[in-house]
Structure formats: structure tokens, C-alpha cells
Design a protein around this motif. Structure first.
Motif, PDB file in Angstrom:
ATOM      1  N   HIS A 184      12.172  -0.672  -2.865  1.00  0.00           N
ATOM      2  CA  HIS A 184      10.816  -0.274  -2.666  1.00  0.00           C
ATOM      3  C   HIS A 184      10.865   1.294  -2.761  1.00  0.00           C
ATOM      4  CE1 HIS A 184       7.240   0.962  -0.418  1.00  0.00           C
ATOM      5  NE2 HIS A 184       7.063  -0.064  -0.475  1.00  0.00           N
ATOM      6  N   LEU A 185      11.936   1.876  -2.245  1.00  0.00           N
ATOM      7  CA  LEU A 185      11.753   3.542  -2.380  1.00  0.00           C
ATOM      8  C   LEU A 185      11.981   4.126  -3.841  1.00  0.00           C
ATOM      9  CD1 LEU A 185      13.604   4.507   0.974  1.00  0.00           C
ATOM     10  CD2 LEU A 185      11.373   3.984   0.566  1.00  0.00           C
ATOM     11  N   HIS A 186      12.669   3.251  -4.627  1.00  0.00           N
ATOM     12  CA  HIS A 186      12.938   3.557  -5.894  1.00  0.00           C
ATOM     13  C   HIS A 186      11.925   3.055  -6.925  1.00  0.00           C
ATOM     14  CE1 HIS A 186      16.880   4.611  -4.336  1.00  0.00           C
ATOM     15  NE2 HIS A 186      16.856   5.593  -5.298  1.00  0.00           N
ATOM     16  N   GLY A 187      10.838   2.493  -6.587  1.00  0.00           N
ATOM     17  CA  GLY A 187       9.723   2.216  -7.327  1.00  0.00           C
ATOM     18  C   GLY A 187       9.857   1.040  -8.017  1.00  0.00           C
ATOM     19  N   LEU A 188      10.901   0.139  -7.421  1.00  0.00           N
ATOM     20  CA  LEU A 188      11.448  -1.266  -8.097  1.00  0.00           C
ATOM     21  C   LEU A 188      10.730  -2.326  -7.396  1.00  0.00           C
ATOM     22  CD1 LEU A 188      15.131  -0.524  -8.834  1.00  0.00           C
ATOM     23  CD2 LEU A 188      13.350  -0.394 -10.405  1.00  0.00           C
ATOM     24  N   PRO A 189      10.284  -3.331  -8.108  1.00  0.00           N
ATOM     25  CA  PRO A 189       9.516  -4.463  -7.476  1.00  0.00           C
ATOM     26  C   PRO A 189      10.395  -5.466  -6.924  1.00  0.00           C
ATOM     27  CG  PRO A 189       9.860  -4.956  -9.897  1.00  0.00           C
ATOM     28  CD  PRO A 189      10.592  -3.316  -9.619  1.00  0.00           C
ATOM     29  N   ASP A 190      11.554  -5.181  -6.553  1.00  0.00           N
ATOM     30  CA  ASP A 190      12.447  -6.511  -6.129  1.00  0.00           C
ATOM     31  C   ASP A 190      12.640  -6.161  -4.523  1.00  0.00           C
ATOM     32  OD1 ASP A 190      12.705  -7.540  -8.691  1.00  0.00           O
ATOM     33  OD2 ASP A 190      14.325  -5.946  -8.981  1.00  0.00           O
ATOM     34  N   TRP A 191      11.632  -6.422  -3.576  1.00  0.00           N
ATOM     35  CA  TRP A 191      11.708  -6.391  -2.413  1.00  0.00           C
ATOM     36  C   TRP A 191      10.743  -7.519  -1.678  1.00  0.00           C
ATOM     37  CZ3 TRP A 191       6.907  -4.732  -0.373  1.00  0.00           C
ATOM     38  CH2 TRP A 191       5.917  -4.073  -1.021  1.00  0.00           C
TER      39      TRP A 191
ATOM     40  N   PRO B 195       5.770  -9.367  -2.274  1.00  0.00           N
ATOM     41  CA  PRO B 195       4.441  -8.829  -2.827  1.00  0.00           C
ATOM     42  C   PRO B 195       4.151  -8.436  -4.288  1.00  0.00           C
ATOM     43  CG  PRO B 195       5.344  -7.953  -0.828  1.00  0.00           C
ATOM     44  CD  PRO B 195       6.360  -8.683  -1.226  1.00  0.00           C
ATOM     45  N   SER B 196       5.418  -8.165  -4.973  1.00  0.00           N
ATOM     46  CA  SER B 196       5.098  -7.757  -6.354  1.00  0.00           C
ATOM     47  C   SER B 196       4.880  -8.964  -7.205  1.00  0.00           C
ATOM     48  CB  SER B 196       6.611  -7.309  -6.770  1.00  0.00           C
ATOM     49  OG  SER B 196       7.644  -8.266  -6.826  1.00  0.00           O
ATOM     50  N   THR B 197       4.967 -10.285  -6.630  1.00  0.00           N
ATOM     51  CA  THR B 197       4.612 -11.386  -7.482  1.00  0.00           C
ATOM     52  C   THR B 197       3.624 -12.142  -6.762  1.00  0.00           C
ATOM     53  OG1 THR B 197       6.341 -12.897  -6.439  1.00  0.00           O
ATOM     54  CG2 THR B 197       6.740 -11.776  -8.405  1.00  0.00           C
ATOM     55  N   GLY B 198       3.207 -11.803  -5.360  1.00  0.00           N
ATOM     56  CA  GLY B 198       2.471 -12.450  -4.580  1.00  0.00           C
ATOM     57  C   GLY B 198       3.006 -13.982  -4.170  1.00  0.00           C
ATOM     58  N   GLU B 199       4.228 -14.207  -4.445  1.00  0.00           N
ATOM     59  CA  GLU B 199       4.769 -15.696  -4.004  1.00  0.00           C
ATOM     60  C   GLU B 199       5.044 -15.455  -2.424  1.00  0.00           C
ATOM     61  OE1 GLU B 199       6.868 -17.088  -8.175  1.00  0.00           O
ATOM     62  OE2 GLU B 199       7.971 -15.892  -6.844  1.00  0.00           O
ATOM     63  N   THR B 200       4.916 -16.579  -1.995  1.00  0.00           N
ATOM     64  CA  THR B 200       5.390 -16.800  -0.722  1.00  0.00           C
ATOM     65  C   THR B 200       6.534 -18.082  -0.681  1.00  0.00           C
ATOM     66  OG1 THR B 200       3.580 -15.783   0.523  1.00  0.00           O
ATOM     67  CG2 THR B 200       4.948 -17.295   1.940  1.00  0.00           C
ATOM     68  N   GLY B 201       7.730 -17.830  -0.384  1.00  0.00           N
ATOM     69  CA  GLY B 201       8.526 -19.113  -0.023  1.00  0.00           C
ATOM     70  C   GLY B 201       8.713 -19.636   1.314  1.00  0.00           C
ATOM     71  N   THR B 202       8.732 -20.801   1.626  1.00  0.00           N
ATOM     72  CA  THR B 202       8.517 -21.281   3.040  1.00  0.00           C
ATOM     73  C   THR B 202       9.592 -22.611   3.038  1.00  0.00           C
ATOM     74  OG1 THR B 202       6.704 -22.732   2.867  1.00  0.00           O
ATOM     75  CG2 THR B 202       6.531 -20.559   3.861  1.00  0.00           C
TER      76      THR B 202
ATOM     77  N   ASP C  77       0.961  -1.260   0.013  1.00  0.00           N
ATOM     78  CA  ASP C  77       0.096   0.027  -0.028  1.00  0.00           C
ATOM     79  C   ASP C  77       0.840   1.092   0.006  1.00  0.00           C
ATOM     80  OD1 ASP C  77      -2.305  -1.498   0.027  1.00  0.00           O
ATOM     81  OD2 ASP C  77      -2.721  -1.265   2.246  1.00  0.00           O
ATOM     82  N   ARG C  78       1.994   1.239   0.451  1.00  0.00           N
ATOM     83  CA  ARG C  78       3.080   2.382   0.526  1.00  0.00           C
ATOM     84  C   ARG C  78       3.553   2.490  -0.805  1.00  0.00           C
ATOM     85  NH1 ARG C  78       4.161   4.133   5.565  1.00  0.00           N
ATOM     86  NH2 ARG C  78       6.505   4.624   5.012  1.00  0.00           N
ATOM     87  N   PHE C  79       3.777   1.459  -1.812  1.00  0.00           N
ATOM     88  CA  PHE C  79       4.628   1.549  -2.864  1.00  0.00           C
ATOM     89  C   PHE C  79       4.225   2.220  -4.067  1.00  0.00           C
ATOM     90  CE2 PHE C  79       5.912  -1.384  -6.736  1.00  0.00           C
ATOM     91  CZ  PHE C  79       7.357  -1.008  -6.423  1.00  0.00           C
ATOM     92  N   GLY C  80       4.845   2.495  -5.005  1.00  0.00           N
ATOM     93  CA  GLY C  80       4.368   3.307  -6.099  1.00  0.00           C
ATOM     94  C   GLY C  80       5.272   4.345  -6.717  1.00  0.00           C
ATOM     95  N   GLU C  81       5.382   5.586  -6.018  1.00  0.00           N
ATOM     96  CA  GLU C  81       6.049   6.672  -6.531  1.00  0.00           C
ATOM     97  C   GLU C  81       7.467   6.513  -5.903  1.00  0.00           C
ATOM     98  OE1 GLU C  81       5.224   8.785  -8.925  1.00  0.00           O
ATOM     99  OE2 GLU C  81       3.335   7.815  -9.144  1.00  0.00           O
TER     100      GLU C  81
END
Length: 265
Positions: A96-103, A123-130, A27-31
Motif C-alpha cells: 500500500h505504501l509503495h503504491g502497489l495494489p496487492d493489499w 480493495p484493488s479488485t473489489g473482491e471479498t473472500g469468505t 481513500d489513503r492509497f495512491g502516491e
């Protein structure tokens, strides 16, 4: 020994916690978050960490009240005996702060200096590794298996920068290792954060990952994921890896010896 039924349930609830924290960060991600000074950057990074920790800390504390909490996500080395939560509330925060999806958001339970379970949510892919010690690694419930690559010359490999302002010796060692891998491997990826590369190693999408220096929070989750997915984890010279090690290497078993040889030159 395989994880107990209690640990299996604990892992499921830990995964739920990192997904909830990831939703807050999404929700905080974008710009792009602009910053002109290190202080402004540090403030923005801390704001993301705090937003995720507001979700993670109470939920994980409720799950394991006796487990202590590692407050410094950049810290390395062995932990005192007992149980510890090793958490990175915003792994790859600078992306995240630079608007890139790798976090990602990660949480790992360490028991007497051995990772017992880990959950990594992207969150960018919705994947969860366990991963649960002795019980395998999974991505959204599907078993993970490392690459079967048998030649470094046909391998996609990756590395990461452990932290800003690294000491000169580590910077030089990292630079020479990238040069060596550019000669010996098929393709070299260089980016942060380490955990996402290691999730890809566990999933067989990347054949090997290495890093010099590093923190518990960026290596313990991936070390457990890769090990439980059938991979090899060591230092860059092939010795057993611990949080005290000054280097890290994770790969499929078929290219591990070649990767060690390349990094040891």
C-alpha cells in the motif's frame, strides 16, 4: 460441523466490516509514501493500521463482545481457549505504501484455536473472500474450488516472506525452497502478502502456496479459505498444520504430495 445460522449472519457482518475498513484504506492509497528511516516507515505503517482499526475494532467488538482481540498481527503460536478476533487491518501494508495494489483487510474469528469464519477484502479488485467452517468458501457469493492440477510440473506456485528481518535459518530455508520449486514447478511467484496467494489457491488460480515461519494473521484466513474450498493444508513436510508449526503448505489435493516432496528435499 457446519456453521450455525448465527455464525452465518456473523460472517456476513464481518465481511461488511472489512469492506468498510478497506474503503478507508482505499481513500489513503495512491502516491508512494516516502521514508528514509525505519522509524518513518514504522510510522507510516502504523497510520494505515490505525485508520483501518478505527473502523474494525468497534464493529467487530459489537458483533462479538465476548471475543478477545489479538493486538500483535505478527504474533504466532496457539491462543488461550475461547474466542479471539485475529485481524490484519492492512495485510500487505508495505505494498500500500509503495503504491502497489496487492493489499487487503482480513478478520478471522478463532474459537478454541480453530478458525470459525474469515473475511478477506481486496480493495484493488473489489473482491471479498469468505469462509465458514463446514459451510464452504466463497468469493463475492460464488463458491470457491481449488485447482484440479495433477502435476507440479504444470503448476503455478507461490511463496511469501513472513516478516522483515527473519532469522538466518529461515532465510536460508526459504531460499533453498524457492530453488527447489523453480526446478520442479512450472512458474514460481514470490511476493507478499500471503493471504492474497491463499485466496488465489482457494479460487483455483494458483495451485500451491508455501511459507516458512509466519503469523496467525497471515495464515489463518487462507488456511480456512483453502480447506473449505477443498484443498489440503499442512506443514511443509505434510504434517497437520497449526499456528505453532514452523512451515505452511496449502494446495489442491492433486499436487500436495509432490509439493511436500519438493519442500522436504
Amino acid at each position: 460441523m457446519p456453521g450455525t445460522a448465527l455464525d452465518t449472519d456473523l460472517l456476513a457482518q464481518t465481511a461488511s466490516a472489512v469492506r468498510a475498513a478497506g474503503a478507508v484504506l482505499r481513500d489513503r492509497f495512491g502516491e508512494v509514501v516516502r521514508h528514509r528511516t525505519r522509524d518513518e516507515l514504522a510510522h507510516a505503517l502504523a497510520a494505515n493500521d490505525d485508520a483501518a482499526l478505527d473502523v474494525l475494532r468497534p464493529r467487530l467488538t459489537d458483533l462479538r463482545p465476548q471475543a478477545r482481540w489479538v493486538d500483535d498481527e505478527l504474533a504466532g503460536g496457539a491462543l488461550p481457549p475461547g474466542e479471539w478476533w485475529v485481524v490484519d487491518p492492512a495485510e500487505g501494508n508495505v505494498n500500500h505504501l509503495h503504491g502497489l495494489p496487492d493489499w487487503a483487510v482480513t478478520a478471522t474469528l478463532v474459537r478454541d484455536n480453530r478458525p470459525v469464519l474469515t473475511a478477506v477484502h481486496v480493495p484493488s479488485t473489489g473482491e471479498t473472500g469468505t469462509a465458514l467452517a463446514g459451510a464452504g468458501a466463497h468469493l463475492d457469493g460464488r463458491p470457491l474450488r481449488v485447482s484440479g492440477a495433477a502435476s507440479l510440473s504444470l503448476s503455478l506456485v507461490a511463496t511469501s516472506q513472513a516478516r522483515p528481518d527473519e532469522v538466518e535459518a529461515v532465510v536460508r530455508r526459504a531460499g533453498s525452497s524457492i530453488t527447489a520449486m523453480l526446478r520442479d514447478a512450472l512458474v514460481v511467484r514470490t511476493s507478499v502478502p500471503a493471504t492474497l496467494h491463499l485466496l488465489n489457491v482457494a479460487a483455483g488460480r494458483v495451485d500451491a502456496f508455501w511459507q516458512f515461519a509466519g503469523a496467525r494473521a497471515d495464515l489463518l484466513p487462507g488456511a480456512l479459505l483453502v480447506t473449505e474450498a477443498g484443498g489440503r493444508v499442512s506443514d511443509a513436510e505434510g504434517r497437520p498444520w497449526t499456528p505453532d508449526s514452523d512451515s505452511f503448505l496449502a494446495s489442491g489435493p492433486g499436487v500436495h504430495a509432490e509439493a511436500v516432496a519438493t519442500l522436504s528435499r
